[in-house]
Design a protein around this motif. Structure first.
Motif, PDB file in Angstrom:
ATOM      1  N   ARG A  97      40.381  27.706  42.430  1.00 15.01           N
ATOM      2  CA  ARG A  97      41.290  27.977  41.310  1.00 15.01           C
ATOM      3  C   ARG A  97      41.438  26.737  40.426  1.00 15.01           C
ATOM      4  O   ARG A  97      41.574  26.849  39.214  1.00 15.01           O
ATOM      5  CB  ARG A  97      42.652  28.403  41.853  1.00 15.01           C
ATOM      6  CG  ARG A  97      43.657  28.818  40.780  1.00 15.01           C
ATOM      7  CD  ARG A  97      44.997  29.135  41.411  1.00 15.01           C
ATOM      8  NE  ARG A  97      44.908  30.198  42.386  1.00 15.01           N
ATOM      9  CZ  ARG A  97      45.896  30.539  43.209  1.00 15.01           C
ATOM     10  NH1 ARG A  97      47.031  29.863  43.179  1.00 15.01           N
ATOM     11  NH2 ARG A  97      45.745  31.524  44.065  1.00 15.01           N
TER      12      ARG A  97
ATOM     13  N   ASP B 273      37.675  25.922  38.870  1.00 16.01           N
ATOM     14  CA  ASP B 273      37.189  27.014  38.027  1.00 16.01           C
ATOM     15  C   ASP B 273      38.390  27.839  37.560  1.00 16.01           C
ATOM     16  O   ASP B 273      38.676  28.901  38.110  1.00 16.01           O
ATOM     17  CB  ASP B 273      36.202  27.891  38.813  1.00 16.01           C
ATOM     18  CG  ASP B 273      35.539  28.944  37.938  1.00 16.01           C
ATOM     19  OD1 ASP B 273      35.762  28.912  36.706  1.00 16.01           O
ATOM     20  OD2 ASP B 273      34.800  29.791  38.472  1.00 16.01           O
ATOM     21  N   PRO B 274      39.115  27.334  36.545  1.00 15.34           N
ATOM     22  CA  PRO B 274      40.344  28.009  36.090  1.00 15.34           C
ATOM     23  C   PRO B 274      40.132  29.439  35.620  1.00 15.34           C
ATOM     24  O   PRO B 274      41.059  30.243  35.637  1.00 15.34           O
ATOM     25  CB  PRO B 274      40.816  27.137  34.914  1.00 15.34           C
ATOM     26  CG  PRO B 274      40.141  25.827  35.116  1.00 15.34           C
ATOM     27  CD  PRO B 274      38.834  26.132  35.765  1.00 15.34           C
ATOM     28  N   GLU B 275      38.893  29.761  35.202  1.00 19.77           N
ATOM     29  CA  GLU B 275      38.619  31.122  34.732  1.00 19.77           C
ATOM     30  C   GLU B 275      38.675  32.125  35.869  1.00 19.77           C
ATOM     31  O   GLU B 275      38.929  33.305  35.660  1.00 19.77           O
ATOM     32  CB  GLU B 275      37.225  31.181  34.083  1.00 19.77           C
ATOM     33  CG  GLU B 275      37.071  30.295  32.858  1.00 19.77           C
ATOM     34  CD  GLU B 275      38.023  30.719  31.751  1.00 19.77           C
ATOM     35  OE1 GLU B 275      38.242  31.937  31.594  1.00 19.77           O
ATOM     36  OE2 GLU B 275      38.571  29.834  31.077  1.00 19.77           O
ATOM     37  N   LYS B 276      38.405  31.623  37.084  1.00 22.56           N
ATOM     38  CA  LYS B 276      38.430  32.502  38.247  1.00 22.56           C
ATOM     39  C   LYS B 276      39.837  32.538  38.807  1.00 22.56           C
ATOM     40  O   LYS B 276      40.368  31.537  39.252  1.00 22.56           O
ATOM     41  CB  LYS B 276      37.468  32.009  39.325  1.00 22.56           C
ATOM     42  CG  LYS B 276      37.360  32.952  40.516  1.00 22.56           C
ATOM     43  CD  LYS B 276      36.295  32.480  41.478  1.00 22.56           C
ATOM     44  CE  LYS B 276      36.157  33.449  42.656  1.00 22.56           C
ATOM     45  NZ  LYS B 276      35.113  33.041  43.589  1.00 22.56           N
ATOM     46  N   LYS B 277      40.449  33.690  38.791  1.00 22.62           N
ATOM     47  CA  LYS B 277      41.822  33.846  39.264  1.00 22.62           C
ATOM     48  C   LYS B 277      41.818  34.668  40.549  1.00 22.62           C
ATOM     49  O   LYS B 277      41.786  35.895  40.522  1.00 22.62           O
ATOM     50  CB  LYS B 277      42.684  34.562  38.221  1.00 22.62           C
ATOM     51  CG  LYS B 277      42.761  33.819  36.890  1.00 22.62           C
ATOM     52  CD  LYS B 277      43.643  32.605  36.997  1.00 22.62           C
ATOM     53  CE  LYS B 277      43.817  31.936  35.659  1.00 22.62           C
ATOM     54  NZ  LYS B 277      44.633  30.723  35.751  1.00 22.62           N
TER      55      LYS B 277
END
Length: 410
Positions: A337, A340-344
């Protein structure tokens, strides 16, 4: 300084005999401190000592404010009156007479030297599930160059929690000061006060070792036991659990390194510590796990840059080989998280909500299907107990209740 109960045996306790203090004539002193928080960098706001013949207690004026937990626990707070800071009782608002830390430590050392007398040294007996205050005391002593003087008097620290864990293993699984004082001494005392905890720590340790001596000597000889001889045996038993000041100092330095690594990991965990209490309680041990394994932020960053998720997994398996899969899975979710902030990743709560939405859709579809009449007849009667729609609704309602309860728990 009592915290949540732990039942795991402290690995340091097992090796006390190998690197413990030498046999001798020692003076046992119950000891405890109130502090502004539970970190090594926090400050003393009360220091207390206890023997059967004398007591010492002194409030200390800290430079920083007490955190909310410490205010509630110790019933004291720092208040600024114009240009001056004073320590007040948070319940009565009365001013608490206090000294500077250097003055309080000077007085405490003088009192310990008096208690030592002609003995070989002093053993400080305290009671903590996860020891913190020895490191905090050593940090304060170093600050004022008092450590050498302290070592001349105090030869070691004995944790009463370890003594209780060993002596009460077959009787109880909770070794908190509150529980032991109730069950062994039949006492109800203010555990928010360092002086009361200091006296309880010593009394409980002595009680447990005295009972052990009686078991060894035999109940028939109880009335003939020489008090001096019995006390010497009690001191000897407590000595076996004592750890030398030098070892505590070494552990303190290691603890400081762990704390520095925890600060180094702040970019990953800072957002979680700003969330609710449950998230903080979940994140804190995971951060400490990484810090104790010697993992720093740059290592995690390099692992992600080189191989993304596979790189992180390889690093976790290499540095944390004995950690259970659940904790590793939770760590990976947090690390992914962050990098890779895009992956939630879906939280447990969102999964519960998703299940609930699916069930609600199923309820709607079932009702629609049951209300359809392909032959042109009226919709089936749902008022009778034998109605298929009625049964369906009852089952679904039960499922909804379970899901609602699970969501509330999460």
């Amino acid at each position: 300084m009592v915290s949540s109960t732990m039942t795991e045996v402290d690995p340091m306790k097992k090796s006390c005999d190998a690197m413990g203090i030498a046999p001798g004539d020692y003076c046992l002193v119950g000891w405890d401190m109130d502090t502004t928080g539970k970190k090594v960098i926090d400050e003393i706001c009360q220091i207390a000592g206890y023997t059967s013949n004398s007591t010492y207690s002194q409030y200390v004026m800290p430079y920083k404010d007490l955190n909310p937990t410490a205010i509630k626990r110790h019933s004291m707070k720092v208040v600024t009156n114009g240009k001056f800071r004073v320590l007040r009782n948070s319940k009565t608002n009365e001013v608490i007479k206090s000294k500077s830390e250097v003055s309080a430590l000077t007085d405490f050392l003088s009192w310990l030297e008096t208690m030592k007398g002609n003995a070989d040294g002093v053993i400080l007996v305290y009671h903590e599930p996860r020891k913190v205050i020895p490191a905090m005391l050593l940090e304060s002593l170093k600050k004022y160059d008092f450590l050498d003087r302290f070592k001349q008097t105090v030869k070691g620290f004995a944790n009463g929690f370890n003594i209780a864990e060993d002596k009460c293993a077959n009787m109880a699984h909770i070794y908190s000061l509150r529980t032991l004082s109730r069950t062994l001494l039949q006492k109800e005392m203010n555990l928010g006060n360092a002086q009361d905890r200091a006296s309880l720590a010593l009394q409980i340790a002595e009680y447990l070792c005295t009972i052990e001596n009686i078991k060894v000597e035999g109940e028939s000889n109880t009335n003939n036991v020489d008090n001096d001889a019995a006390m010497k045996k009690t001191i000897e038993m407590i000595r076996e659990f004592a750890q030398p000041v030098d070892i505590e100092e070494k552990e303190h330095n290691e603890l400081k390194m762990v704390f520095e690594r925890q600060n180094n990991l702040r970019p990953i965990f800072s957002a979680l510590f700003r969330m609710n209490r449950r998230e903080r309680q979940h994140a804190s041990p995971l951060r400490r796990l990484l810090a104790e394994a010697g993992i720093v932020y740059s290592e995690l960053q390099d692992a992600w840059t080189n191989s993304k998720k596979d790189g992180l997994e390889h690093l976790m398996k290499e540095k944390l080989p004995k950690v259970d899969e659940k904790k590793l899975e939770d760590l990976m979710i947090i690390l992914e998280r962050h990098f890779d902030p895009e992956k939630k990743p879906k939280s447990k709560m969102s999964e519960k909500k998703s299940i609930k939405i699916k069930n609600e859709k199923k309820i709607s579809d079932d009702k629609e299907n049951n209300n359809k009449c392909d032959s042109g007849h009226d919709s089936p009667d749902t008022t009778t107990s034998g109605s298929p729609v009625k049964i369906n609704s009852d089952e679904i309602k039960a499922q909804e209740d379970v899901l609602t309860q699970e969501c509330a728990e999460v």
